[in-house]
Scaffold this motif. Sequence first.
Motif, PDB file in Angstrom:
ATOM      1  N   HIS A   6       0.877  -1.172   0.000  1.00 39.46           N
ATOM      2  CA  HIS A   6       0.000   0.000   0.000  1.00 39.46           C
ATOM      3  C   HIS A   6       0.918   1.226   0.000  1.00 39.46           C
ATOM      4  O   HIS A   6       1.691   1.436   0.935  1.00 39.46           O
ATOM      5  N   GLU A  13      -6.114   9.307   4.070  1.00 41.57           N
ATOM      6  CA  GLU A  13      -6.377   8.451   5.233  1.00 41.57           C
ATOM      7  C   GLU A  13      -5.424   7.266   5.286  1.00 41.57           C
ATOM      8  O   GLU A  13      -5.773   6.177   5.758  1.00 41.57           O
ATOM      9  N   GLU A  14      -4.193   7.474   4.812  1.00 41.14           N
ATOM     10  CA  GLU A  14      -3.246   6.369   4.741  1.00 41.14           C
ATOM     11  C   GLU A  14      -2.867   5.814   6.117  1.00 41.14           C
ATOM     12  O   GLU A  14      -2.753   4.599   6.296  1.00 41.14           O
ATOM     13  N   LEU A  17      -5.743   3.744   7.526  1.00 38.74           N
ATOM     14  CA  LEU A  17      -5.835   2.445   6.857  1.00 38.74           C
ATOM     15  C   LEU A  17      -4.817   1.477   7.454  1.00 38.74           C
ATOM     16  O   LEU A  17      -5.129   0.305   7.708  1.00 38.74           O
ATOM     17  N   CYS A  20      -6.032   0.294  10.806  1.00 37.40           N
ATOM     18  CA  CYS A  20      -7.116  -0.676  10.662  1.00 37.40           C
ATOM     19  C   CYS A  20      -6.561  -2.051  10.296  1.00 37.40           C
ATOM     20  O   CYS A  20      -7.024  -3.075  10.815  1.00 37.40           O
ATOM     21  N   SER A  81       2.954  -1.224   4.090  1.00 37.46           N
ATOM     22  CA  SER A  81       2.424   0.099   3.796  1.00 37.46           C
ATOM     23  C   SER A  81       3.547   1.123   3.931  1.00 37.46           C
ATOM     24  O   SER A  81       4.177   1.214   4.991  1.00 37.46           O
ATOM     25  N   THR A 123      -4.421   4.594  -3.565  1.00 37.51           N
ATOM     26  CA  THR A 123      -5.621   5.431  -3.579  1.00 37.51           C
ATOM     27  C   THR A 123      -5.443   6.580  -4.561  1.00 37.51           C
ATOM     28  O   THR A 123      -4.387   7.202  -4.603  1.00 37.51           O
ATOM     29  N   MET A 181     -14.101   6.313  -0.318  1.00 35.06           N
ATOM     30  CA  MET A 181     -13.586   5.446   0.744  1.00 35.06           C
ATOM     31  C   MET A 181     -14.556   5.165   1.896  1.00 35.06           C
ATOM     32  O   MET A 181     -14.573   4.043   2.411  1.00 35.06           O
ATOM     33  N   TRP A 185     -14.630   1.177   2.471  1.00 36.82           N
ATOM     34  CA  TRP A 185     -13.522   0.968   3.400  1.00 36.82           C
ATOM     35  C   TRP A 185     -13.321  -0.516   3.734  1.00 36.82           C
ATOM     36  O   TRP A 185     -12.203  -1.041   3.643  1.00 36.82           O
ATOM     37  N   ILE A 189     -10.036  -3.240   2.861  1.00 37.77           N
ATOM     38  CA  ILE A 189      -9.347  -4.092   3.834  1.00 37.77           C
ATOM     39  C   ILE A 189      -9.440  -5.563   3.422  1.00 37.77           C
ATOM     40  O   ILE A 189      -8.470  -6.313   3.500  1.00 37.77           O
TER      41      ILE A 189
END
Length: 291
Positions: A6, A13-14, A17, A20, A81, A123, A181, A185, A189
Motif C-alpha cells: 500500500h 487516510e493512509e 488504513l 485498521c 504500507s 488510492t 472510501m 472501506w 481491507i
Amino acid sequence: MQLVLHAGAHFTEEDRLMRCLLRNKEDFSKRGVAVPGPGKYRTLLRDTMAAMQDAPPAPDARDVLIDLILDEEDADRVILSHMFLFGAPRACVRDGLMYCLAPERMRQLAALFPNDEIELFLTMRNPATFLPALFGSTPQKDMKAFLRGRDPFAIRWSDTMAAIRSAAPQITITTWCFEDMPMIWAQIIREMGALEHGEKVVGGFDLLSEIMSKDGMQRFRAYLKSHPKMTEMQKRRVIAAFLDKFAIEDEIEEELNAPGWTEDTIDTMSDIYEEDMLNVARIPGVTLITP
C-alpha cells in the motif's frame, strides 16, 4: 509469496488504513496473512531502493529482507504500507505525472522479488483537491511553480497507472477513489487481506464514524442490525443515504490552497477526474474498486 504494497496516496487516510490493518493482524495471521508493524520495514525498503539506484540487488537480498520483515512469522501473504516509497508530497509531481518515481520504484521492487506475486494498492484523489494538498507541503508560493508550468487540466491518474504497468507489467494494481472510501472501506481491507466478499473485518466503519455524527452512526448501526441480510451493494447505498443526512460538514469540506485557481478550475478538473476513471478501469492489470 504474495507481497501487498500500500503506497498512498498522500492525504488519503493512509495512516488510518494502516491502523485498521493492524487491528486485523491477529485474524489475518490465522489465514497466513502477515501485517508487520511499519517500523520493521519502511527504512529497510527505503535504503534498499536507494542502493538499487547504483547496483542490482544481491542474490540473497530478497530472503534477507523477508526474514527481517517477518521476524520468524510464517505467512503466504504479506501486507506492507509505505507512504514515502514514491516520494515526499513536495516531490510527487514531475513532468506532469503524479508519483513520477512510482514506475521506477515498482520496476525495482519487481527485480527484488522476481518470483513473488506483487500487488500494488494505491488510492487516487481528485487532482482538484490533491494537488493543492501536495502544494501545501512545499515552500513554494505559486501553483504554477509547483507544477513547473504544467497544465493542471492535463494531469491524469490513468497516466500514472499506465506508466507503472509499463515499467512493471507483472505487478497488478488495485485502486479506488479517495472520495468513495467511506462506502468501500471494508472492501479495501478485505481485498488487501484476500478475504472473501462480504466477510467481516475489524474497523469496517472506522472512516465512516469520523465523518458521520454520533447520532447518525447509532442509527446506522441499528439499521444494519435490523437488516442483517443486506448485500454489500445495499450497505453502500444505505451508507450514502445516511451520509446525506448525518455527515459532519466540517469533516467533509476543506479549504483549498490553490493560488490562481477559480471555482471553474476546480469544477473542470473534477469533471476530468470522473471521466479519467473510465480510462483507469480499462488499463489491463488494474482493478478499480467502486461503490
